[in-house]
Design a protein around this motif. Sequence first.
Motif, short mmCIF file in Angstrom:
data_model
loop_
_atom_site.label_atom_id
_atom_site.label_comp_id
_atom_site.label_asym_id
_atom_site.label_seq_id
_atom_site.Cartn_x
_atom_site.Cartn_y
_atom_site.Cartn_z
N CYS A 88 34.50 94.30 32.68
CA CYS A 88 34.05 95.48 31.94
C CYS A 88 34.56 96.73 32.64
O CYS A 88 34.23 96.96 33.81
N HIS A 89 35.39 97.50 31.95
CA HIS A 89 35.90 98.78 32.47
C HIS A 89 36.54 98.62 33.85
O HIS A 89 36.37 99.47 34.73
N GLY A 90 37.28 97.55 34.04
CA GLY A 90 37.98 97.33 35.29
C GLY A 90 37.16 96.72 36.40
O GLY A 90 37.65 96.52 37.51
N ILE A 91 35.90 96.40 36.13
CA ILE A 91 35.05 95.71 37.10
C ILE A 91 35.07 94.22 36.77
O ILE A 91 34.67 93.82 35.68
N ILE A 92 35.56 93.42 37.71
CA ILE A 92 35.74 91.98 37.49
C ILE A 92 34.61 91.23 38.20
O ILE A 92 34.46 91.32 39.42
N PHE A 93 33.83 90.46 37.43
CA PHE A 93 32.75 89.65 37.97
C PHE A 93 33.20 88.18 37.95
O PHE A 93 33.63 87.67 36.91
N VAL A 94 33.07 87.49 39.08
CA VAL A 94 33.45 86.07 39.19
C VAL A 94 32.28 85.30 39.79
O VAL A 94 31.84 85.60 40.90
N PRO A 126 25.02 80.27 40.09
CA PRO A 126 25.55 81.12 39.03
C PRO A 126 26.68 80.42 38.28
O PRO A 126 27.62 79.91 38.88
N LEU A 127 26.56 80.40 36.95
CA LEU A 127 27.56 79.73 36.12
C LEU A 127 28.19 80.74 35.16
O LEU A 127 28.99 81.56 35.57
N GLY A 128 27.83 80.70 33.88
CA GLY A 128 28.45 81.57 32.89
C GLY A 128 28.07 83.03 33.06
O GLY A 128 26.97 83.36 33.52
N LEU A 129 29.01 83.92 32.66
CA LEU A 129 28.82 85.36 32.79
C LEU A 129 29.18 86.06 31.49
O LEU A 129 30.02 85.60 30.72
N ASP A 130 28.55 87.23 31.28
CA ASP A 130 28.98 88.12 30.22
C ASP A 130 28.49 89.53 30.56
O ASP A 130 27.61 89.70 31.40
N ASN A 136 26.42 96.11 32.27
CA ASN A 136 25.44 95.24 32.90
C ASN A 136 25.95 93.81 32.81
O ASN A 136 26.52 93.41 31.79
N VAL A 137 25.74 93.02 33.86
CA VAL A 137 26.24 91.65 33.87
C VAL A 137 25.07 90.68 33.73
O VAL A 137 24.03 90.81 34.36
N GLN A 152 25.94 97.36 36.82
CA GLN A 152 27.31 97.25 37.34
C GLN A 152 27.39 97.51 38.84
O GLN A 152 28.38 97.14 39.48
N ALA A 153 26.35 98.12 39.43
CA ALA A 153 26.32 98.34 40.86
C ALA A 153 25.71 97.16 41.62
O ALA A 153 25.60 97.18 42.84
N GLY A 154 25.29 96.12 40.87
CA GLY A 154 24.72 94.94 41.50
C GLY A 154 23.22 94.99 41.70
O GLY A 154 22.66 94.14 42.40
#
Length: 365
Positions: A88-94, A126-130, A136-137, A152-154
Motif C-alpha cells: 500500500c503506497h509503497g509500504i511492503i508487508f511480508v 502470521p499468514l495471509g495479509l491485506d 492499515n494491514v 501502517q506504522a505498526g
Amino acid sequence: MMRLHYLAAYFLVVLLQACASSPDQEVKELQPLYFPPPPDEARFVFERTVQSSSQIESKDSTQELRELLTGESSGVNAMAKPFDVAVCHGIIFVSDTVQRIVLVFDIPGKRFFEIGHNKPGTLRKPLGLDTDGDCNVYIADGTTRSIMVFNQAGEYLQSLGGQKWFDRLTHVAVDDEGMRVYAVDTGGVGSENHHIRVFDVETGKHLRDIGKRGNKEGELNLPRDIALDNSGNVYVVDGGNFRVQVFDRDGDFVQQVGKLGRQYGDFARPKGIALDQQGNIYVSDAAHGNYQIFDPDGELLLFIGTRSEKFERASYMLPAGIDIDEDGRVYIIDQYFRKLDIYRPVGLKEDEGFLGAWAGTSRRK
C-alpha cells in the motif's frame, strides 16, 4: 600485538581495494528481462528481488568497514519463511511464519521495521495479509485464529474473529473502506468448514458465510487466498477444486476461472490471487512455478516465471502470496528461495510510482 592487528586490518583493506579494481572481478550487469519475451510486445519487466532489510537500510562507509574487520552484525533481518505480501503506497508487508512477524519495507520512508513482537498484537503464526485504503494491514493469524489489525506504522488497532470462528484461518481480504473483512477458513479433511466468513470491522459482528464444502458451482474445497474487486465481487482460490471462483457481494456464484491440468491456463496447485485496476486476475501456482494472468472473463493473457531449483530471476519452486500495487507493479513471494520478486509494467519508468525511491539501484549478478 596490537600493532600486528592494525597491520592486518590495513593489508586486508588494501587487498579488498585491489580486488575491487581488478578487471577479472567486475560485476556483470544483467540485461532487462521482459514478459512476454521478444518478438511479442512486452507488458512487464523484472525489476528486483528482495530478501532482507539490508536492501532498504543504508550504511555509511565507516559502518561497512567496521563490520568487515570486526565481524559485527548490523541486525539485518532476512526472510526465513515468507508466506504472503500486501502493498500500500509503497509500504511492503511480508508475513514470515518462522519468525512469527510481519516484515515491513517502507520504501518512500526508507526504513524497515517489524510487526508482531509486542503485546497487545503479538503474532503467533502470521499468514495471509491485506490492506485497506488507509494502509492499515490485516493479518490472518493461524494460531490465534484471529484477524489482527495494525496501522501502517505498526501500531495495534484491534482483532476480529477468534478460536470459535475458524477451523483453519489462512487468508484475509478487506474492502478499501475498511468496513468489511473476508476471512478464509480452509478447513481440512475432517472439517465441513470450507468457506469464507464475513465480519463487520467496526463492530466485529459476523455477517454471513460464503460457500460450503463441495465441488459444484458455489462450493469450495480447501479454499486458499481471496481478493476483492472494485465492485465488491469476491475472488476465491478454490485449491482443492483447482479453480478460482467468483462471487458477487451477496455471496452468489458468478463464474469459474481455470481447471485442473498441465497446460497454461490450467491449475495444478493454485495458491495466491490478486487483481489489477483493469480487473485482470493474477494467480500463483506452486506446481507450475509461475503466476498466470487472466482477463476478467477468465481468458489467459500471459504467464510469468518458470519452475527451477536454481536461484535466479523469475524462477520459482514454491510461489505463494501475490499482490499488485496502485502503480501496477506485481509482487510475488517464493517460500523455497525465501524471496520477494517485483515486476514493473513496461509503461512505468523505474523512478516512477511509489517504488521510485529505489531507482538507481543496479541489478547485478
